[in-house]
Scaffold this motif. Structure first.
Motif, PDB file in Angstrom:
ATOM      1  N   ILE A  14       0.859  -1.182   0.000  1.00 54.23           N
ATOM      2  CA  ILE A  14       0.000   0.000   0.000  1.00 54.23           C
ATOM      3  C   ILE A  14       0.897   1.235   0.000  1.00 54.23           C
ATOM      4  N   ILE A  19      -3.970   5.719  -0.541  1.00 53.20           N
ATOM      5  CA  ILE A  19      -4.716   6.276   0.588  1.00 53.20           C
ATOM      6  C   ILE A  19      -5.428   7.549   0.148  1.00 53.20           C
ATOM      7  N   ALA A  54       0.521   4.439   5.535  1.00 54.86           N
ATOM      8  CA  ALA A  54       0.666   3.316   4.607  1.00 54.86           C
ATOM      9  C   ALA A  54       1.470   2.189   5.266  1.00 54.86           C
ATOM     10  N   TYR A  57      -0.831   0.312   7.587  1.00 57.39           N
ATOM     11  CA  TYR A  57      -1.716  -0.570   6.823  1.00 57.39           C
ATOM     12  C   TYR A  57      -0.968  -1.805   6.304  1.00 57.39           C
ATOM     13  N   ASN A  58       0.263  -1.598   5.850  1.00 58.51           N
ATOM     14  CA  ASN A  58       1.052  -2.730   5.358  1.00 58.51           C
ATOM     15  C   ASN A  58       1.381  -3.717   6.468  1.00 58.51           C
ATOM     16  N   ILE A  60      -0.480  -4.275   9.087  1.00 56.25           N
ATOM     17  CA  ILE A  60      -1.737  -4.982   9.349  1.00 56.25           C
ATOM     18  C   ILE A  60      -1.929  -6.089   8.320  1.00 56.25           C
ATOM     19  N   GLU A  61      -1.673  -5.782   7.050  1.00 59.26           N
ATOM     20  CA  GLU A  61      -1.800  -6.789   5.991  1.00 59.26           C
ATOM     21  C   GLU A  61      -0.817  -7.938   6.202  1.00 59.26           C
ATOM     22  N   TRP A  66      -5.178  -6.566  13.382  1.00 58.12           N
ATOM     23  CA  TRP A  66      -5.354  -5.138  13.644  1.00 58.12           C
ATOM     24  C   TRP A  66      -4.772  -4.785  15.014  1.00 58.12           C
TER      25      TRP A  66
END
Length: 83
Positions: A14, A19, A54, A57-58, A60-61, A66
């Motif tokens: 991401i 975003i 970002a 988020y990465n 988390i992926e 979370w």
């Protein structure tokens, strides 16, 4: 191979531009969530701040998990109207 490793191998990284693009797709009249972030807050973020978001988020992926703070649920208790 672990589940998180298998998932992360198929995921694209991401980037801040994604975003910003996603933020532009949000209805401006959408109510605030529990985090109290407005669409304008993301729109006004610096490139460095967007890169940090970002990165979150990465992570988390990659971890398929979370942050614990997001498990909080806010419930509004409303009284019943008088009979």
């Amino acid at each position: 191979m672990s589940f998180s490793k298998a998932v992360s191998e198929d995921m694209q990284t991401i980037v801040p531009e994604q975003i910003q693009t996603g933020n532009r797709m949000i209805n401006k009249n959408t109510a605030l969530g529990l985090d109290l972030w407005e669409q304008t807050a993301i729109k006004q973020m610096s490139e460095e701040s967007l890169q940090t978001l970002a990165h979150i988020y990465n992570r988390i992926e990659q971890e398929v998990h979370w942050p614990a703070q997001l498990y909080l649920n806010l419930i509004v208790l409303m009284g019943k109207p008088p009979p």
